[in-house]
Design an enzyme around this catalytic site. Structure first.
Site, PDB file in Angstrom:
ATOM      1  N   GLY B 668      93.343  45.457  79.872  1.00 43.29           N
ATOM      2  CA  GLY B 668      92.539  46.044  78.804  1.00 43.29           C
ATOM      3  C   GLY B 668      93.043  45.639  77.435  1.00 43.29           C
ATOM      4  O   GLY B 668      94.230  45.404  77.226  1.00 43.29           O
ATOM      5  N   GLY B 670      91.032  46.918  74.373  1.00 43.48           N
ATOM      6  CA  GLY B 670      90.373  47.697  73.335  1.00 43.48           C
ATOM      7  C   GLY B 670      91.142  48.918  72.892  1.00 43.48           C
ATOM      8  O   GLY B 670      90.778  49.557  71.912  1.00 43.48           O
ATOM      9  N   GLU B 671      92.217  49.252  73.596  1.00 45.72           N
ATOM     10  CA  GLU B 671      92.915  50.487  73.290  1.00 45.72           C
ATOM     11  C   GLU B 671      94.431  50.358  73.098  1.00 45.72           C
ATOM     12  O   GLU B 671      94.989  51.076  72.278  1.00 45.72           O
ATOM     13  CB  GLU B 671      92.651  51.513  74.415  1.00 45.72           C
ATOM     14  CG  GLU B 671      91.178  51.785  74.625  1.00 45.72           C
ATOM     15  CD  GLU B 671      90.888  52.730  75.791  1.00 45.72           C
ATOM     16  OE1 GLU B 671      90.380  53.825  75.546  1.00 45.72           O
ATOM     17  OE2 GLU B 671      91.186  52.364  76.936  1.00 45.72           O
TER      18      GLU B 671
END
Ligand code: FES
Ligand code: FES
Lengths: 158, 711
Positions: B668, B670-671
């Protein structure tokens, strides 16, 4: 009370019959069916609704339609000349200066207004002018770079 | 003609309806996404879908369509997913058309959250692309009367290596034929050395629409006869309507008033007119006595906490504590934080009595469809959700309350209805990041090595709570998470906020680690490195420190730099922040942030860098200013005048480093980079002036108070 108001919208003279006290933002979005101008806060706090009135950035949620009578109003839809993007638009694309894009029309018009007034702004002036345009996605640094590059281009450089 | 080339042994349960929709010809590839179980319990606990989850179609004019229930909210999947598919299929990036979040065209997807699109959907999409390419090669071999081994695929065409003029396009191969293929997992996706589009920087493909104002968001939908609704909100959560007088609103021409149970709404063709009508409503409410407020919430949380569950444990806590030379006990507090996307929640619903179409701003189009169907009393397949662009989500646009409102009003009025929340509605009905308490007791042995760690998290959630340092005696306990907590704990709704739980946990853990490093008299970076085994984590720490030009010195060194690290969504991240603290006012200015991330294969380095910058910027807010102030169910912050989000002048110099790791699966993006901002800034403040902040956000008042304590 409805009355007839004339102004120039995106380089085309228009006449509309409307209550002059209504916010320009909603007249643009509903009566004139241009939805590129965004609602973000309704209180003049975010800049999403920015349009140009006689070349200067105005918060359309805070202006009434009566106030722009006989003026030239430019929304994001009218900024490009045909298929040629305005240098600020082009620069936003080239610098990836956006994510969700919701703040983007307001950002671009705020920047265009700055460059209308001062074609060679320094970084501090850019930041100062953009300060009250909010972006939640965090595209800020790229937006500043995009504006710097657009200024350079407008001035024959880059 | 239907030709089945390959059917995997997996059970296939695509609804008949999906097949009917796929009446077009071409090569159609079905596949399931990967490990959706990652998400169980986070947003809802519905059973995982067993049907095939997405598909792609090669056909019509050489275009490749990719259908996915994911949505684009700024995170750039419209670009990165297309990059993956282009490489696996050997077509040009421009030949890919992404169809996102249309429930009639795209098979079920639970939603876009949890940084799952790239790491879970991505590998499945690449596999599908690789298998589609293999099928095309087989077809081409037959067509060109040669062996697959002699063929080359390039830009949507296949030719014989030795005789490039003998070629056939994907379109010719599939035209007029319907070929179904189910992903079998037997074909290998490409190796990094073969990438032409992936792992290369690429500008956003939606930029042009977005700079010209053409991009459509939910509030830009216009339908004939559509009414805009404004809904009467109570002054506080839990308040009930006592008296109501809508005559003032009704006197405005064109206004319709709806009063149905607890729902009071005014509708007009124009949003601003509906808004004026709303202001003319006279209403009084019974408000419950407030029991908690911005400051008392923490004691309340400790009081109502359920018994803990142990997330991780090792060694023997009592023994660890006995062996410790000194034990440091700290309590960390984190307040409620709003998502505050620039686009407020919006939904437009068209209902014709036995079917409906919904255009929502939603991170979860399929659950939005189900909500609308429930509200309208329709079966789910009678409702179609079409997803416009989202003006930001950050975990907040997953509840679809506005979809229910619009559906209900569409049914009651018999007209298409648009519910576009005002900013004040948004601050009232947001599902805030929960307030939380973290208590840590930790100790050093006689070699100044951490040997005792007792960690208790209350209501932040578990993500990021388990620590990864090498500590002989440790336990991590969680007392109530984000979801499924009983009512009476929070005075309003809470939910997932970008990297849920992890911001709070990482802030507490990394602050405590710094405190222990200071106790040991050791440089905070060295202290971390000497307690870590994980190579990825050591790698990102080294990368961030190197780029920053970190010079070893125990804190407080006066240099004003702090470091923090963590893991989120499979991605390892380390951040160095540099600050200036004005000791008179307590104001903190972050001057520089260096962030290094190891996210496995990085599909779009440019996109990943942008997401990291976004995380860092958003992180400045929860670290320094963002906090919902309230008493009971009354929210005091309802617009951007008092709820301060980061602005241009706050922006530090940001440098991002993506640690090259192309051989690992993508993770991931986006975070992760947001999780370290609280800790890195807290540690930098301590390094600058010796003030230790235990509560987020670190407002000037709190920094000054911490300075006073530090003497
Ligand atoms: S909507 Fe006008 S400034 Fe925010
Ligand atoms: S790009 Fe999303 S708010 Fe600025």
């Amino acid at each position: 009370m409805n009355e007839t108001i004339r102004f120039t919208l995106n380089n085309t003279p228009i006449t509309i019959t409307v209550d002059r006290e209504r916010p320009l933002l909603w007249v643009i979005r509903h009566d004139l069916a241009l939805t590129g101008t965004k609602y973000g806060c309704g209180q003049g706090l975010c800049g999403s609704c920015t349009v140009l009135v006689d070349g200067t950035a105005v918060r359309s949620c805070q202006a009434t339609v009566g106030e722009v009578a006989d003026s030239e109003v430019l929304t994001i839809e009218g900024l490009a000349a045909g298929n040629d993007l305005h240098p600020v638009q082009q620069s936003f694309v080239e610098h990836d200066a956006l994510q969700c894009g919701y703040c983007t029309p307001g950002m671009i018009l705020q920047a265009a207004s700055l460059l209308n007034r001062n074609p060679t702004p320094g970084r501090a002036e850019i930041i100062d002018t953009m300060e009250n345009n909010l972006c939640r996605c965090g595209a800020h640094n790229r937006i500043v770079r995009a504006i710097e590059a657009a200024a350079e281009k407008l001035n024959g450089g880059g | 003609m239907i030709e089945r080339l390959d059917i995997s042994t997996q059970t296939v349960s695509i609804s008949r309806r999906d097949f009917l929709k796929l009446s077009a010809t071409g090569l159609i590839v079905f596949f399931t996404t990967g490990d959706l179980a990652l998400f169980t319990g986070e947003v809802d606990s519905a059973p995982l879908p067993s049907d095939f989850n997405a598909f792609l179609r090669i056909g019509e004019k050489g275009m490749v369509q990719c259908f996915t229930g994911k949505i684009e909210m700024g995170q750039g999947v419209v670009t990165s997913l297309a990059q993956m598919l282009a490489d696996e299929l050997d077509v040009a990036f421009e030949q890919i058309e992404m169809v996102l979040g249309d429930t009639d065209l795209c098979p079920y997807d639970r939603g876009t959250y949890g940084s799952l699109t790239t790491r879970s959907f991505g590998p499945a999409l690449r596999q599908a692309g690789a298998e589609a390419r293999a099928v095309l090669l087989e077809l081409a071999a037959k067509h060109l009367d040669t062996a697959v081994a002699d063929l080359v695929a390039e830009r949507g065409e296949i030719f014989i290596r030795q005789r490039p003029q003998r070629r056939v396009s994907y379109q010719e191969l599939t035209e007029g034929t319907r070929i179904e293929h189910y992903v079998s997992g037997t074909v290998q996706p490409k190796s990094p050395g073969e990438f032409k589009v992936m792992n290369r920087a690429r500008l956003r493909s939606d930029a042009l629409e977005k700079v010209t104002g053409e991009a459509e968001y939910a509030a830009d939908i216009r339908l004939p006869d559509m009414l805009c609704a404004r809904i009467l909100r109570p002054p506080a959560h839990g308040a009930t309507l006592r008296t109501l007088d809508t005559s003032g609103a009704e006197s405005i021409p064109g206004v319709r008033v709806v009063h149905d149970g607890e729902l009071v709404a005014v509708l007009h063709e124009k949003w601003d007119m509906a808004d004026i009508a709303l202001q003319r409503i006279r209403a009084t409410f019974d408000e419950p006595e407030p029991h908690v407020d911005t400051d008392s919430i923490f004691a309340h949380l400790l009081e109502v906490a359920p018994s803990p569950s142990t997330l991780a444990a090792g060694g023997n806590l009592a023994q660890g504590e006995r062996q410790s030379q000194s034990v440091v006990e700290s309590t960390y507090h984190d307040g409620y934080v709003a998502h505050a996307p620039m686009e407020p929640h919006t939904a437009t619903v068209h209902y014709d009595g036995d079917s409906a179409t919904v255009w929502p701003s939603s991170q979860t189009p399929f659950p939005a469809r189900d909500e609308a169907a429930r509200t309208l009393g329709l079966p789910a397949e009678k409702v179609r959700v079409i997803s416009p662009y989202l003006g930001g989500g950050f975990g907040g646009k997953t509840r679809n309350l506005q979809v229910q409102e619009a559906a209900r009003l569409a049914k009651l009025t018999g007209k298409p209805v648009q519910v576009a929340w005002s900013r004040e509605d948004e601050f009232f009905h947001d599902s805030f990041r929960p307030a939380a308490v973290i208590q840590i007791r930790s100790g050093l042995d006689k070699n100044r090595y951490l040997n005792f760690w007792d960690y208790h998290v209350y209501f932040a959630g578990d993500r990021g709570a388990e620590q990864f340092y090498d500590i002989a005696h440790h336990r991590t306990s969680s007392h109530g998470g984000i979801w499924g907590v009983s009512s009476g704990i929070h005075p309003f709704a809470v939910g997932a906020w970008r990297a849920p739980a992890n911001n709070t946990n990482t802030f507490a853990r990394e602050s405590q680690i710094d405190i222990m490093a200071a106790q040991a008299g050791t440089d905070p970076l060295d202290f971390r490195q000497s307690h870590l085994q994980n190579r990825s984590l050591k790698g990102v720490l080294t990368a961030a420190a190197k780029r920053f030009g970190w010079k070893a010195a125990p804190a407080p060194s006066g240099l004003g730099r702090g470091i923090a690290c963590g893991v989120d969504a499979g991605t390892w991240v380390a951040t160095v922040a540099e600050v200036e603290v004005d000791k008179t006012s307590g104001t903190v200015r972050v001057t520089r942030v260096v962030c290094a991330q190891d996210m496995g294969l990085c599909v779009n380095p440019e996109g990943a860098a942008i997401q990291m910058e976004g995380c860092i910027t958003m992180g400045l807010g929860y670290a320094l200013s963002e906090e919902i102030r309230f008493s009971g169910g009354t929210i005091h912050d309802n617009n951007f005048d008092t709820y301060e989000i980061p602005r241009f002048s706050w922006l530090p110099k940001i440098e991002t480093v993506i640690v090259d790791n192309v051989d690992s699966p993508p993770q991931g993006g986006g975070e992760p980079a947001i999780i370290t901002m609280g800790g890195a800034i807290a540690n930098a403040i301590f390094d600058a002036c010796g003030a230790r902040c235990y509560r987020l956000p670190m407002t000037p008042t709190r920094v000054k108070a911490a300075l006073a304590v530090s003497g």
